[in-house]
Design a protein around this motif. Structure first.
Motif, mmCIF file in Angstrom:
data_model
loop_
_atom_site.group_PDB
_atom_site.id
_atom_site.type_symbol
_atom_site.label_atom_id
_atom_site.label_comp_id
_atom_site.label_asym_id
_atom_site.label_seq_id
_atom_site.Cartn_x
_atom_site.Cartn_y
_atom_site.Cartn_z
ATOM 1 N N ASP A 33 0.815 -1.212 0.000
ATOM 2 C CA ASP A 33 0.000 0.000 0.000
ATOM 3 C C ASP A 33 0.855 1.271 0.000
ATOM 4 O OD1 ASP A 33 0.998 -0.120 2.555
ATOM 5 O OD2 ASP A 33 -0.921 0.175 3.558
ATOM 6 N N PHE A 34 2.160 1.108 -0.182
ATOM 7 C CA PHE A 34 3.094 2.232 -0.201
ATOM 8 C C PHE A 34 3.362 2.624 -1.651
ATOM 9 C CE2 PHE A 34 7.554 3.873 0.253
ATOM 10 C CZ PHE A 34 7.212 5.013 0.956
ATOM 11 N N ILE A 35 3.122 3.889 -1.978
ATOM 12 C CA ILE A 35 3.271 4.370 -3.353
ATOM 13 C C ILE A 35 4.235 5.542 -3.368
ATOM 14 C CG2 ILE A 35 2.077 5.418 -5.323
ATOM 15 C CD1 ILE A 35 -0.455 3.908 -4.285
ATOM 16 N N LEU A 36 5.200 5.489 -4.305
ATOM 17 C CA LEU A 36 6.162 6.574 -4.495
ATOM 18 C C LEU A 36 6.203 6.970 -5.959
ATOM 19 C CD1 LEU A 36 9.331 5.441 -2.503
ATOM 20 C CD2 LEU A 36 7.844 7.362 -1.974
ATOM 21 N N TYR A 37 6.484 8.239 -6.214
ATOM 22 C CA TYR A 37 6.807 8.701 -7.549
ATOM 23 C C TYR A 37 8.053 9.569 -7.445
ATOM 24 C CZ TYR A 37 4.027 12.796 -6.076
ATOM 25 O OH TYR A 37 3.511 13.866 -5.390
ATOM 26 N N GLU A 38 8.668 9.834 -8.582
ATOM 27 C CA GLU A 38 9.941 10.543 -8.752
ATOM 28 C C GLU A 38 11.079 9.523 -8.722
ATOM 29 O OE1 GLU A 38 10.493 13.646 -9.755
ATOM 30 O OE2 GLU A 38 8.334 13.966 -9.715
ATOM 31 N N THR A 39 11.793 9.452 -9.813
ATOM 32 C CA THR A 39 12.831 8.439 -9.998
ATOM 33 C C THR A 39 13.853 8.436 -8.882
ATOM 34 O OG1 THR A 39 12.543 8.572 -12.389
ATOM 35 C CG2 THR A 39 14.595 7.591 -11.586
ATOM 36 N N SER A 40 14.424 9.595 -8.541
ATOM 37 C CA SER A 40 15.490 9.614 -7.533
ATOM 38 C C SER A 40 14.985 9.162 -6.170
ATOM 39 C CB SER A 40 16.138 10.998 -7.444
ATOM 40 O OG SER A 40 15.195 11.988 -7.117
ATOM 41 N N VAL A 41 13.747 9.452 -5.857
ATOM 42 C CA VAL A 41 13.160 9.019 -4.582
ATOM 43 C C VAL A 41 12.934 7.508 -4.593
ATOM 44 C CG1 VAL A 41 11.152 9.256 -3.081
ATOM 45 C CG2 VAL A 41 12.105 11.270 -4.202
ATOM 46 N N ILE A 42 12.463 6.996 -5.712
ATOM 47 C CA ILE A 42 12.220 5.553 -5.833
ATOM 48 C C ILE A 42 13.526 4.777 -5.675
ATOM 49 C CG2 ILE A 42 11.559 3.718 -7.454
ATOM 50 C CD1 ILE A 42 9.397 5.707 -8.516
ATOM 51 N N VAL A 43 14.572 5.188 -6.383
ATOM 52 C CA VAL A 43 15.824 4.428 -6.293
ATOM 53 C C VAL A 43 16.451 4.553 -4.912
ATOM 54 C CG1 VAL A 43 16.262 4.423 -8.780
ATOM 55 C CG2 VAL A 43 17.242 6.225 -7.373
ATOM 56 N N ALA A 44 16.319 5.715 -4.258
ATOM 57 C CA ALA A 44 16.833 5.850 -2.893
ATOM 58 C C ALA A 44 16.081 4.924 -1.947
ATOM 59 C CB ALA A 44 16.726 7.303 -2.428
ATOM 60 N N HIS A 45 14.769 4.829 -2.108
ATOM 61 C CA HIS A 45 13.970 3.928 -1.267
ATOM 62 C C HIS A 45 14.378 2.472 -1.495
ATOM 63 C CE1 HIS A 45 10.668 2.093 0.844
ATOM 64 N NE2 HIS A 45 10.333 1.444 -0.252
ATOM 65 N N ILE A 46 14.527 2.077 -2.737
ATOM 66 C CA ILE A 46 14.930 0.701 -3.041
ATOM 67 C C ILE A 46 16.296 0.414 -2.426
ATOM 68 C CG2 ILE A 46 15.650 -0.845 -4.913
ATOM 69 C CD1 ILE A 46 13.377 0.484 -6.589
ATOM 70 N N GLU A 48 17.625 1.722 0.208
ATOM 71 C CA GLU A 48 17.538 1.641 1.660
ATOM 72 C C GLU A 48 16.683 0.481 2.154
ATOM 73 O OE1 GLU A 48 16.155 5.421 3.037
ATOM 74 O OE2 GLU A 48 17.832 6.491 2.136
ATOM 75 N N ALA A 49 15.647 0.123 1.422
ATOM 76 C CA ALA A 49 14.633 -0.785 1.953
ATOM 77 C C ALA A 49 14.819 -2.255 1.609
ATOM 78 C CB ALA A 49 13.244 -0.330 1.485
ATOM 79 N N PHE A 50 15.570 -2.562 0.562
ATOM 80 C CA PHE A 50 15.549 -3.937 0.080
ATOM 81 C C PHE A 50 16.865 -4.686 0.212
ATOM 82 C CE2 PHE A 50 11.971 -1.900 -2.043
ATOM 83 C CZ PHE A 50 10.961 -2.763 -1.660
ATOM 84 N N GLY A 51 17.788 -4.181 0.965
ATOM 85 C CA GLY A 51 19.023 -4.903 1.219
ATOM 86 C C GLY A 51 19.943 -4.948 0.011
ATOM 87 N N GLY A 52 20.934 -5.806 0.107
ATOM 88 C CA GLY A 52 21.922 -5.892 -0.958
ATOM 89 C C GLY A 52 23.003 -4.850 -0.753
#
Length: 139
Positions: A33-46, A48-52
Motif C-alpha cells: 500500500d506504499f506508493i512513491l513517484y519521482e525516480t530519484s526518490v524511488i531508487v533511494a527507497h529501493i 535503503e529498503a531492500f538490502g543488498g
C-alpha cells in the motif's frame, strides 16, 4: 524478490493514474500500500529498503556529492537532454508531431555544458562520478 511490471502509460491523464502521480508522469513504485513517484526518490527507497549492496556512500561528504549530482541531473541534465532535445528530435517525430527547432537550439548549449561538467568530473580516471564506487548518482 518477485515483482510485477505494469505499463502505466496507457492510463496517463486518467484519474487512476493521477491518483498515483498527480504530476501525470512516470515512474511509479507501488510496494503493497506504499506508493512513491519521482525516480530519484524511488531508487533511494529501493537502496535503503531492500538490502543488498548499498549505492549510497556512508560518509557525509560522499553522500552530499551524490545528492549534488542527483540534483544537477534532475535540474539541468534531464530537462534539456531528454525533455528538450530527445523528445523534439526523436519522440515527437515518431508521434507525428513536428519538432520545434527553437527548443532544441535553446537546449543545445545547456546540454554541451552538462556534458563538459561530466567529462571534467570523470577526468580523474575513475569509472564513476564519485570515484571508484558506484552510487545512485551514476544511475
Amino acid at each position: 524478490m518477485p515483482y510485477t511490471f505494469q505499463d502505466p502509460e496507457p492510463a496517463m491523464g486518467k484519474p487512476e493514474h493521477l491518483a498515483l502521480y498527480p504530476f501525470n508522469l512516470l515512474p511509479i513504485l507501488r510496494h503493497g500500500d506504499f506508493i512513491l513517484y519521482e525516480t530519484s526518490v524511488i531508487v533511494a527507497h529501493i537502496d535503503e529498503a531492500f538490502g543488498g549492496e548499498g549505492l549510497t556512500p556512508r560518509d557525509p561528504r560522499g553522500c552530499a556529492r551524490m545528492n549534488q549530482w542527483i540534483s544537477a541531473i534532475n535540474s539541468y541534465f534531464h530537462p534539456y537532454m531528454i525533455d528538450h532535445v530527445t523528445h523534439e528530435r526523436l519522440v515527437f517525430p515518431e508521434l507525428g508531431i513536428a519538432s520545434d527547432e527553437m527548443v532544441v537550439a535553446h537546449a543545445v548549449p545547456k546540454v554541451e555544458l552538462g556534458l563538459a561538467v561530466i567529462e571534467r568530473e570523470l577526468a580523474h580516471g575513475e569509472p564513476y562520478l564519485l570515484g571508484s564506487e558506484l552510487s545512485l548518482a551514476d544511475f
